[in-house]
Design a protein around this motif. Structure first.
Motif, mmCIF file in Angstrom:
data_model
loop_
_atom_site.group_PDB
_atom_site.id
_atom_site.type_symbol
_atom_site.label_atom_id
_atom_site.label_comp_id
_atom_site.label_asym_id
_atom_site.label_seq_id
_atom_site.Cartn_x
_atom_site.Cartn_y
_atom_site.Cartn_z
ATOM 1 N N GLY A 35 0.818 -1.201 0.000
ATOM 2 C CA GLY A 35 0.000 0.000 0.000
ATOM 3 C C GLY A 35 0.850 1.248 0.000
ATOM 4 O O GLY A 35 0.522 2.253 -0.655
ATOM 5 N N ASP A 57 -4.357 0.267 -5.267
ATOM 6 C CA ASP A 57 -4.620 -0.302 -6.596
ATOM 7 C C ASP A 57 -3.582 -1.378 -6.888
ATOM 8 O O ASP A 57 -2.633 -1.176 -7.642
ATOM 9 C CB ASP A 57 -4.563 0.808 -7.645
ATOM 10 N N ALA A 78 -9.841 -3.835 0.716
ATOM 11 C CA ALA A 78 -11.171 -3.262 0.503
ATOM 12 C C ALA A 78 -11.579 -2.374 1.670
ATOM 13 O O ALA A 78 -12.196 -1.319 1.479
ATOM 14 C CB ALA A 78 -12.192 -4.376 0.305
ATOM 15 N N ARG A 117 -8.326 -0.474 10.017
ATOM 16 C CA ARG A 117 -8.037 0.003 8.658
ATOM 17 C C ARG A 117 -6.523 0.020 8.437
ATOM 18 O O ARG A 117 -5.772 0.489 9.294
ATOM 19 C CB ARG A 117 -8.611 1.400 8.437
ATOM 20 N N GLU A 119 -5.358 0.353 2.577
ATOM 21 C CA GLU A 119 -6.774 0.313 2.209
ATOM 22 C C GLU A 119 -7.000 1.131 0.935
ATOM 23 O O GLU A 119 -6.578 2.290 0.844
ATOM 24 C CB GLU A 119 -7.633 0.860 3.341
ATOM 25 N N GLY A 120 -7.652 0.513 -0.052
ATOM 26 C CA GLY A 120 -7.932 1.186 -1.311
ATOM 27 C C GLY A 120 -6.784 1.174 -2.306
ATOM 28 O O GLY A 120 -6.908 1.730 -3.404
#
Length: 371
Positions: free
Chosen positions: A93, A201, A181, A193, A198-199
């Protein structure tokens, strides 16, 4: 349509070289691979290995990302038995936050594999060599003696926290996907979180060397799968068949996607390519004896080694499935590998003693492959 070519790099040391040398060569190769047109550049994860510098994929990939502009980068593979799902999500991430949309999170079983091997009978079935539509499927090789060894137990001790029990691959992948997710909840109203993570790509891949758990998990979760012809050539067809049989469409993929690896050495002529490949057998022997990959030897050092019949038998499948020759010869063999396995992409790895020979090998192959 020509399928993409990608690169797997172990950041290998060579005899007389240093870790710094190996890592700087990896950065240089990645920059040039981007110019040659390779689709992805993946780095392996190997620990406590004298001849390999790619022990921490995320750290190395950050350096490669800073030295390149657009080539996709990834791990081949993060060893889920030695890193928690949260650790993997945070590391990759962070990379995605700095260099968005460029990273593949390749995952492998590692410690789970050793645990399953220890639970198996000591004797395993040996499959005989055969040729399938032009592709050599050699006699199988058992990793049981290596994974059952005291040396392997020592490494496992150093790589895991005391009394830690690694989750199985399916559970690890589930946690990784949930954390990406976000949020991760416990069903009691509590949530966590991953920041960063988180999030992110990221494209998740599963790597496997057989038709076992890795292939089944990749298929059942609708994730892309990378099969290791260069590590376990005897079981590559079993691996891709099991993956496709288990495949269920997902948000990531509507249909199976397979990448298959191969060891290659390319040169301007056959004689030069064969000379460059001479040290490969000695290097493979160091892996197969359980001692760990040695720094890649020079051709002179390799030629001086006295081989026994047992030594030759130990490395035969890897030598017989290494693609060595001119770009035209190697491309023909790669096309056979692609056709027989149905691969959507090929992942090539190359080691030579001289860095210039290694770079040239990748350059010649890409020029011929892409025309």
């Amino acid at each position: 349509m020509t399928v993409p070519l990608s690169i797997l790099d172990l950041a290998p040391l060579v005899a007389g070289g240093t870790v710094g040398d190996a890592l700087r060569r990896t950065l240089d190769l990645a920059r040039q691979a981007e110019q040659f047109g390779y689709h992805r550049y993946w780095v392996a994860e190997h620990h406590l290995t004298p001849g390999v510098a790619s022990s921490q994929p995320a750290l190395l990939l950050g350096q490669i990302a800073a030295a390149t502009e657009r080539i996709r980068l990834g791990s081949g593979a993060v060893q889920t038995g030695f890193l928690t799902p949260l650790g993997a999500v945070e590391q990759f991430g962070l990379l995605d936050a700095l260099y968005p949309g460029r990273f593949d999170l390749g995952l492998g079983r590692s410690a789970q594999r050793r645990k399953s091997i220890l639970a198996e009978p000591a004797e395993v079935e040996v499959t005989e060599a055969r040729v399938v539509d032009g592709l050599l499927i050699p006699q199988s090789f058992s990793f049981q003696p290596i994974l059952r060894s005291a040396r392997s137990a020592l490494f496992a001790k150093l790589l895991t926290q005391p009394n830690a029990e690694p989750a199985d691959l399916d559970s690890a992948v589930d946690d990784i996907q949930t954390l990406l997710a976000g949020p991760y909840t416990d069903g009691l109203g509590n949530e966590a979180r991953a920041v960063p993570g988180e999030g992110a790509d990221l494209q998740i891949w599963i790597l496997g060397s057989s038709g076992g758990e890795s292939a089944r998990v990749a298929g059942a979760r609708g994730l892309p799968f990378a099969a290791n012809y260069h590590v376990a050539p005897a079981r590559v067809l079993e691996a891709v068949e099991a993956y496709r049989a288990a495949f269920k469409p997902s948000a990531a993929l509507e249909a199976p996607r397979v990448m298959v690896s191969a060891d290659v050495i390319v040169a301007e002529d056959e004689e030069t390519a064969r000379r460059l490949a001479i040290p490969y057998a000695l290097w493979v022997r160091s892996v197969r004896t359980g001692a760990g990959a040695i720094p890649y030897p020079s051709p002179a050092e390799a030629e001086a080694f006295e081989w026994s019949d047992d030594d030759r038998k130990l490395v035969a499948d890897r030598l017989d499935t290494q693609f060595v020759g001119t770009a035209e010869t190697v491309a023909e063999r790669l096309e056979t590998l692609r056709r027989v396995t149905g691969a959507d992409e090929l992942l090539v790895t190359t080691m030579t003693f001289e860095h210039t020979d290694r770079v040239r090998s990748f350059e010649l192959l890409a020029k011929h492959w892409y025309g």
